[in-house]
Scaffold this motif. Sequence first.
Motif, PDB file in Angstrom:
ATOM      1  N   ASN A   9       0.836  -1.187   0.000  1.00  6.10           N
ATOM      2  CA  ASN A   9       0.000   0.000   0.000  1.00  6.10           C
ATOM      3  C   ASN A   9       0.883   1.254   0.000  1.00  6.10           C
ATOM      4  O   ASN A   9       1.118   1.855   1.048  1.00  6.10           O
ATOM      5  CB  ASN A   9      -0.922  -0.018   1.219  1.00  6.10           C
ATOM      6  N   PRO A  10       1.368   1.640  -1.181  1.00  3.53           N
ATOM      7  CA  PRO A  10       2.270   2.792  -1.228  1.00  3.53           C
ATOM      8  C   PRO A  10       1.617   4.091  -0.750  1.00  3.53           C
ATOM      9  O   PRO A  10       2.288   4.950  -0.180  1.00  3.53           O
ATOM     10  CB  PRO A  10       2.696   2.872  -2.689  1.00  3.53           C
ATOM     11  N   ARG A  11       0.315   4.224  -0.942  1.00  3.27           N
ATOM     12  CA  ARG A  11      -0.376   5.435  -0.480  1.00  3.27           C
ATOM     13  C   ARG A  11      -0.271   5.570   1.035  1.00  3.27           C
ATOM     14  O   ARG A  11       0.001   6.649   1.570  1.00  3.27           O
ATOM     15  CB  ARG A  11      -1.843   5.416  -0.890  1.00  3.27           C
ATOM     16  N   ALA A  12      -0.448   4.448   1.744  1.00  3.53           N
ATOM     17  CA  ALA A  12      -0.350   4.477   3.207  1.00  3.53           C
ATOM     18  C   ALA A  12       1.063   4.856   3.653  1.00  3.53           C
ATOM     19  O   ALA A  12       1.234   5.606   4.613  1.00  3.53           O
ATOM     20  CB  ALA A  12      -0.756   3.128   3.793  1.00  3.53           C
ATOM     21  N   GLY A  18       3.882  11.778   5.515  1.00  4.48           N
ATOM     22  CA  GLY A  18       3.415  13.152   5.362  1.00  4.48           C
ATOM     23  C   GLY A  18       3.919  13.817   4.093  1.00  4.48           C
ATOM     24  O   GLY A  18       4.162  15.027   4.086  1.00  4.48           O
ATOM     25  N   MET A  19       4.051  13.046   3.031  1.00  5.37           N
ATOM     26  CA  MET A  19       4.587  13.578   1.781  1.00  5.37           C
ATOM     27  C   MET A  19       3.502  13.666   0.716  1.00  5.37           C
ATOM     28  O   MET A  19       2.564  12.865   0.709  1.00  5.37           O
ATOM     29  CB  MET A  19       5.716  12.672   1.267  1.00  5.37           C
ATOM     30  N   ASN A  20       3.657  14.636  -0.179  1.00  5.37           N
ATOM     31  CA  ASN A  20       2.754  14.688  -1.329  1.00  5.37           C
ATOM     32  C   ASN A  20       3.274  13.719  -2.392  1.00  5.37           C
ATOM     33  O   ASN A  20       4.409  13.243  -2.321  1.00  5.37           O
ATOM     34  CB  ASN A  20       2.599  16.113  -1.875  1.00  5.37           C
ATOM     35  N   GLN A  21       2.434  13.423  -3.378  1.00  6.22           N
ATOM     36  CA  GLN A  21       2.803  12.435  -4.394  1.00  6.22           C
ATOM     37  C   GLN A  21       4.042  12.855  -5.184  1.00  6.22           C
ATOM     38  O   GLN A  21       4.920  12.033  -5.458  1.00  6.22           O
ATOM     39  CB  GLN A  21       1.644  12.206  -5.359  1.00  6.22           C
ATOM     40  N   GLN A  22       4.133  14.103  -5.538  1.00  9.51           N
ATOM     41  CA  GLN A  22       5.248  14.563  -6.358  1.00  9.51           C
ATOM     42  C   GLN A  22       6.590  14.341  -5.647  1.00  9.51           C
ATOM     43  O   GLN A  22       7.537  13.814  -6.230  1.00  9.51           O
ATOM     44  CB  GLN A  22       5.084  16.031  -6.731  1.00  9.51           C
ATOM     45  N   GLN A  32       4.608  11.968 -10.788  1.00  9.02           N
ATOM     46  CA  GLN A  32       3.444  12.032  -9.903  1.00  9.02           C
ATOM     47  C   GLN A  32       2.296  11.219 -10.489  1.00  9.02           C
ATOM     48  O   GLN A  32       1.628  10.473  -9.777  1.00  9.02           O
ATOM     49  CB  GLN A  32       3.039  13.486  -9.675  1.00  9.02           C
ATOM     50  N   SER A  33       2.076  11.331 -11.796  1.00 10.00           N
ATOM     51  CA  SER A  33       0.960  10.598 -12.408  1.00 10.00           C
ATOM     52  C   SER A  33       1.209   9.090 -12.372  1.00 10.00           C
ATOM     53  O   SER A  33       0.280   8.309 -12.144  1.00 10.00           O
ATOM     54  CB  SER A  33       0.699  11.082 -13.835  1.00 10.00           C
ATOM     55  N   GLY A  34       2.452   8.675 -12.583  1.00  9.53           N
ATOM     56  CA  GLY A  34       2.779   7.249 -12.483  1.00  9.53           C
ATOM     57  C   GLY A  34       2.575   6.740 -11.068  1.00  9.53           C
ATOM     58  O   GLY A  34       2.012   5.664 -10.847  1.00  9.53           O
ATOM     59  N   GLY A  35       3.013   7.525 -10.096  1.00  7.81           N
ATOM     60  CA  GLY A  35       2.813   7.148  -8.700  1.00  7.81           C
ATOM     61  C   GLY A  35       1.349   7.054  -8.344  1.00  7.81           C
ATOM     62  O   GLY A  35       0.928   6.155  -7.604  1.00  7.81           O
ATOM     63  N   SER A  36       0.554   7.968  -8.874  1.00  3.54           N
ATOM     64  CA  SER A  36      -0.886   7.948  -8.621  1.00  3.54           C
ATOM     65  C   SER A  36      -1.495   6.645  -9.137  1.00  3.54           C
ATOM     66  O   SER A  36      -2.357   6.049  -8.481  1.00  3.54           O
ATOM     67  CB  SER A  36      -1.548   9.149  -9.295  1.00  3.54           C
ATOM     68  N   ARG A  37      -1.036   6.199 -10.291  1.00  2.00           N
ATOM     69  CA  ARG A  37      -1.545   4.931 -10.833  1.00  2.00           C
ATOM     70  C   ARG A  37      -1.160   3.757  -9.923  1.00  2.00           C
ATOM     71  O   ARG A  37      -1.965   2.868  -9.688  1.00  2.00           O
ATOM     72  CB  ARG A  37      -1.029   4.711 -12.258  1.00  2.00           C
ATOM     73  N   TYR A  38       0.077   3.767  -9.398  1.00  2.00           N
ATOM     74  CA  TYR A  38       0.489   2.694  -8.486  1.00  2.00           C
ATOM     75  C   TYR A  38      -0.340   2.745  -7.205  1.00  2.00           C
ATOM     76  O   TYR A  38      -0.720   1.712  -6.653  1.00  2.00           O
ATOM     77  CB  TYR A  38       1.974   2.785  -8.142  1.00  2.00           C
TER      78      TYR A  38
END
Length: 105
Positions: A9-12, A18-22, A32-38
């Motif tokens: 769970n990379p989002r967790a 406490g980091m933003n996706q970028q 950031q968009s690739g990370g969002s997909r993951y």
Amino acid sequence: MTRAQRISNPRAIRQRLGMNQQDFWGQIGVTQSGGSRYESGREMPKPVRELLQLVHVDRLNLRNVTRNDLMVLSYLKKSQPALFKRLKASATQHAGHGQRHRRAR
């Protein structure tokens, strides 16, 4: 807990830090968009999973790793695979004990 479970769970992980996706994904060379997909469930390639593990879970500063470090690891892995496995297992076990000890404080 296996390595795969720790990064399932990379989002967790990102939110816990406490980091933003970028910033989170940028540290390991992912957009950031690739990370969002993951984070939405797309399967991560093994190199991305390994980098995420090293940088964001194990908290390894990749700037401290030198080319010589990688050359020694590669040489050891090829020339002495049994020793490499024993050292890796020992280091993993040692790191696990340290993490449990730090959490108990």
